[in-house]
Design an enzyme around this catalytic site. Structure first.
Site, PDB file in Angstrom:
ATOM      1  N   GLY A 178      49.470   0.840  68.944  1.00 40.84           N
ATOM      2  CA  GLY A 178      48.236   2.381  68.594  1.00 40.84           C
ATOM      3  C   GLY A 178      49.634   3.252  69.130  1.00 40.84           C
ATOM      4  N   ASP A 179      50.763   3.443  69.488  1.00 42.44           N
ATOM      5  CA  ASP A 179      51.884   4.763  69.246  1.00 42.44           C
ATOM      6  C   ASP A 179      53.551   4.374  68.919  1.00 42.44           C
ATOM      7  OD1 ASP A 179      52.979   6.788  69.557  1.00 42.44           O
ATOM      8  OD2 ASP A 179      53.174   7.059  71.910  1.00 42.44           O
ATOM      9  N   PHE A 180      53.403   3.225  67.466  1.00 43.15           N
ATOM     10  CA  PHE A 180      54.031   2.398  67.124  1.00 43.15           C
ATOM     11  C   PHE A 180      55.427   3.645  66.266  1.00 43.15           C
ATOM     12  CE2 PHE A 180      56.587  -0.028  64.783  1.00 43.15           C
ATOM     13  CZ  PHE A 180      56.538  -1.317  65.007  1.00 43.15           C
ATOM     14  N   CYS A 181      55.457   4.806  67.423  1.00 38.68           N
ATOM     15  CA  CYS A 181      57.095   5.398  67.037  1.00 38.68           C
ATOM     16  C   CYS A 181      58.521   4.460  67.188  1.00 38.68           C
ATOM     17  CB  CYS A 181      56.131   6.855  68.309  1.00 38.68           C
ATOM     18  SG  CYS A 181      54.816   7.227  66.746  1.00 38.68           S
ATOM     19  N   ASN A 184      59.258   4.029  70.653  1.00 39.01           N
ATOM     20  CA  ASN A 184      58.749   2.852  71.745  1.00 39.01           C
ATOM     21  C   ASN A 184      58.993   1.465  70.988  1.00 39.01           C
ATOM     22  OD1 ASN A 184      57.406   5.249  73.000  1.00 39.01           O
ATOM     23  ND2 ASN A 184      55.863   5.388  71.570  1.00 39.01           N
TER      24      ASN A 184
END
Length: 261
Positions: A178-181, A184
């Protein structure tokens, strides 16, 4: 800062440093072996705790020591991830190793059986949340891509939201971070060693994570977050490691969708 008694008893008299990396709105206190995340209590903070419990033993997610809510705040005390963030200098100077690690992280997510996932983040759910954000003035317009709005872009948030509803792509459902930055995802050489910031995790299109990972790499290599640029960014390297061709239409769609979060 008043911390709930149960959590305070687990970290009392321990020194910590504050994490300044990433875009999280939470306060992150890093101890020798533990991390305390303090933020606004929400469905997202509850989902993070829920998904950590669900994935324990399946993926390298932090161990939960305590989760408390009080006075509109959530307090998540968890184990510290091993390895280095994907945006660490060691990875930024070795993009081939970095992309192999990120591809490993994505493939491990996709390997999880989603039939009993406690969280659904498919497009209809995300668009409803995006609509809520637009209607309630929750979109951070200071943190959008420079060409999203204005000349050559969308007129305003409502215009973008309409376009997103009208151009929904067919989804390839997987377990999505969902926020694969880069901040993270943690790695040890070419293997993923930890995932953090799991509040948006659930069943979603595999291209959501690919798109946000691609954007994060572009920004980190351009110097937007580090304050200095790196010269070795190859925008096809991640796709070669994944063994797939880039779907630029989906990548653009999910980057635009994320503008409303």
């Amino acid at each position: 800062m008043i911390i709930p008694e149960k959590i305070s008893s687990l970290i009392s008299d321990k020194t910590y440093q504050t994490d300044e990396i990433g875009m999280s709105q939470s306060s992150i206190l890093i101890f020798d072996e533990k991390v305390l995340k303090i933020g606004t209590h929400s469905e997202e903070s509850d989902n993070e705790c829920r998904m950590m419990k669900y994935l324990y033993g399946k993926l390298p997610v932090p161990v939960i020591y305590a989760y408390e809510t009080a006075d509109g705040k959530s307090y998540l005390l968890m184990s510290k991830c091993e390895g280095r963030m994907a945006c660490d200098d060691e990875y930024m100077h070795h993009p081939s190793v970095q992309c192999r690690m990120l591809a490993d992280g994505l493939k491990k997510l996709w390997s999880i059986d989603i039939s009993d996932s406690p969280s659904n983040m498919s497009l209809p759910c995300k668009l409803k949340q995006a609509e809520y954000n637009v209607l309630n003035g929750l979109v951070d317009l200071n943190n959008v891509e420079p060409d999203t709005f204005g000349e050559g872009g969308f007129k305003d948030q409502e215009d973008l939201l309409r376009w997103l509803y009208q151009n929904m792509p067919e989804e390839e459902p997987v377990l999505s971070h969902g926020d694969f930055c880069l901040p993270n995802v943690f790695g040890m050489k070419e293997r993923v060693s930890g995932y953090i910031d799991l509040g948006k995790m659930g069943i979603a299109d595999k291209w959501c994570d690919i798109a946000l990972c691609y954007r994060s790499m572009s920004h980190n290599y351009s110097g937007r977050y580090h304050g200095r640029s790196y010269t070795d960014f190859d925008d096809l390297l991640l796709f070669r490691e994944l063994g797939i061709e880039p779907d630029w239409e989906k990548i653009r769609y999910y980057i635009l969708l994320d503008e409303l979060f």
